[in-house]
Scaffold this active site. Structure first.
Site, PDB file in Angstrom:
ATOM      1  N   ASP A 144       0.805  -1.218   0.000  1.00  0.00           N
ATOM      2  CA  ASP A 144       0.000   0.000   0.000  1.00  0.00           C
ATOM      3  C   ASP A 144       0.847   1.282   0.000  1.00  0.00           C
ATOM      4  OD1 ASP A 144      -2.269   1.568   0.084  1.00  0.00           O
ATOM      5  OD2 ASP A 144      -2.650   1.313   2.200  1.00  0.00           O
ATOM      6  N   CYS A 176     -24.593  -6.185 -12.993  1.00  0.00           N
ATOM      7  CA  CYS A 176     -24.829  -5.799 -11.593  1.00  0.00           C
ATOM      8  C   CYS A 176     -24.292  -4.397 -11.326  1.00  0.00           C
ATOM      9  CB  CYS A 176     -24.144  -6.799 -10.662  1.00  0.00           C
ATOM     10  SG  CYS A 176     -24.237  -6.347  -8.921  1.00  0.00           S
ATOM     11  N   CYS A 212     -16.192  10.233  -1.287  1.00  0.00           N
ATOM     12  CA  CYS A 212     -16.167   8.895  -0.665  1.00  0.00           C
ATOM     13  C   CYS A 212     -15.981   9.019   0.852  1.00  0.00           C
ATOM     14  CB  CYS A 212     -15.041   8.069  -1.281  1.00  0.00           C
ATOM     15  SG  CYS A 212     -14.793   6.474  -0.499  1.00  0.00           S
ATOM     16  N   CYS A 215     -19.975  -0.317  -0.380  1.00  0.00           N
ATOM     17  CA  CYS A 215     -19.946  -0.795  -1.772  1.00  0.00           C
ATOM     18  C   CYS A 215     -19.375  -2.206  -1.894  1.00  0.00           C
ATOM     19  CB  CYS A 215     -19.212   0.191  -2.678  1.00  0.00           C
ATOM     20  SG  CYS A 215     -17.528   0.559  -2.170  1.00  0.00           S
ATOM     21  N   CYS A 221     -21.903  -6.257  -2.471  1.00  0.00           N
ATOM     22  CA  CYS A 221     -21.415  -6.989  -3.639  1.00  0.00           C
ATOM     23  C   CYS A 221     -21.740  -8.482  -3.513  1.00  0.00           C
ATOM     24  CB  CYS A 221     -19.903  -6.796  -3.773  1.00  0.00           C
ATOM     25  SG  CYS A 221     -19.185  -7.763  -5.113  1.00  0.00           S
TER      26      CYS A 221
END
Ligand code: B12
Ligand code: SF4
Length: 324
Positions: A138, A195, A218, A248, A252
């Site tokens: 990251d 979707c 966000c 989100c 899923c």
């Protein structure tokens, strides 16, 4: 594939990665993948908000060969951090503090960084020839999702997350960029189909198109990355989220039966585990500092967390007023 591969194959590296605790490992070529070009456009649209480090590192992010000039492959790992707790969308109580699940346990930079260094040390010991390499979790100037997709670890979904067909998207990505000409994997293919549940469920409309996220809207950005006050127009969208947002990913279908990790590193710390806003707000600075030690949540420090808790409490109060 040359001498290196004869002595240390891709299969050897993947087996070692599994033994070190990684849930999946794939290898991508260090190439000019078409998706990389979108990063500049994304910056130009202002979607990075105040994340100046993304602007500063844009040139390096365009290609891993700007980071390791001799790079030929990118070994990408995935680590499941999902644990046995309900999703935030399953909780109807606005006074419960919602914290993104990646942040419940120990800091992944430390835990995965150490595992990745062990993998790299093993590779160096195993390889008969020296090679160039950089390992990142990251932290590096690398578009990790693009390389993960090209390493066959999953496709980049409409919510912009990498979705592994068996593991789901609750995964940390980490990689070793190296000069070894290893055998590479086939890229993953998009399986989102028609979707659009993630786009519809986002409380702030931050997913402005399939695979395109405007960070400035966000909740993850607003509660973690943004310094200063959260703009008033976004207070409602923050809901009861005090650190990050998982909505989100929770909606899923690929995460409906996502596997859970038993790794002690990712289990929720008692300070954050199903805690209500009032209790969290009542913690002293010392108590918060102790809970934040070695946690990814130290990014905002206690001060940032308190800012978010105040917004969430304001939201809980206005829900109570409306209901009453
Ligand atoms: C900046 C950043 C953020 C920002 C921006 C996120 C974003 N979607 O861009 C904020 C703060 C909002 C954020 C939030 C989160 N993050 Co974050 N974040 C990053 C970071 C450091 C860089 C991402 C970046 O460059 N974004 C800019 C976009 C443009 O680049 P990209 O995401 O790589 O997307 C590429 C592709 O999507 C491609 N593309 C795909 N589809 C399409 C479609 C079109 C039309 C085009 C043209 C291009 C295109 O273009 C891009 C490359 O140029 C990465 C680590 C890293 N170094 O990569 C972690 C990372 C993406 N984050 C991660 C996580 C876990 C999260 C959160 C879940 C945390 C949370 N619960 O709050 C949320 C998820 C929100 C979401 N839906 O993305 C993980 C994701 C793991 C996964 N399964 O994908 C990463 C990989 C860190 C890690 N090592 O594990 N994050
Ligand atoms: S993390 Fe939350 S706010 Fe951000 S795009 Fe996903 S659902 Fe929207």
């Amino acid at each position: 594939m040359g001498d290196y591969a004869a002595r240390m194959t891709s299969a050897d590296i993947k087996a070692r990665a599994r033994a070190l605790g990684f849930d999946a490992c794939g290898i991508a070529p260090a190439a000019a993948h078409p998706e990389l070009a979108f990063f500049r456009e994304w910056l130009d649209r202002g979607y990075a908000g105040e994340m100046a480090y993304l602007q500063r590192s844009a040139d390096r992010r365009a290609d891993v060969r700007n980071v390791v000039p001799t790079a030929r492959t990118v070994i990408v790992t995935a680590t499941v951090y999902n644990t046995n707790r309900p999703y935030s969308v399953e909780c109807a109580d606005p006074s419960r503090a919602q914290i993104a699940r990646y942040a419940w346990g120990d800091d992944y930079h430390d835990v995965i960084g150490e595992r990745l260094e062990r993998l790299l040390a093993w590779m160096r010991a195993r390889s008969s020839e020296p090679f160039d390499a950089r390992a990142y979790v990251d932290t590096g100037p690398v578009q990790e999702r693009v390389y993960a997709q090209h390493a066959g670890l999953g496709w980049i979904g409409k919510n912009t997350c990498v979705i592994h067909p068996a593991l789901g998207s609750w995964i940390f990505l980490a990689e070793i960029i190296c000069s070894l000409p290893l055998e590479v994997d086939a890229p993953s293919l998009d399986q989102c189909g028609t979707c659009a549940l993630c786009i519809e469920a986002c409380p702030t409309g931050a997913i402005v198109g399939p695979g395109v996220l405007d960070s400035t809207r966000c909740v993850s950005y607003l509660t973690i990355e943004l310094r200063g006050d959260i703009p008033a127009e976004h207070h409602g969208g923050v809901g009861s989220h005090v650190y990050g947002c998982d909505i989100c990913q929770e909606v899923c279908p690929w995460n409906a039966t996502a596997p859970r990790s038993a790794d002690p590193a990712w289990q929720p710390r008692p300070a954050w585990d199903r805690v209500d806003l009032l209790t969290l707000a009542g913690r002293t600075d010392d108590e918060l500092a102790a809970a934040l030690r070695g946690s990814p949540m130290r990014r905002t420090k206690a001060q940032g967390l308190r800012r978010n808790i105040a917004v969430a409490r304001e939201n809980a109060q206005s829900t109570a007023d409306t209901d009453g």
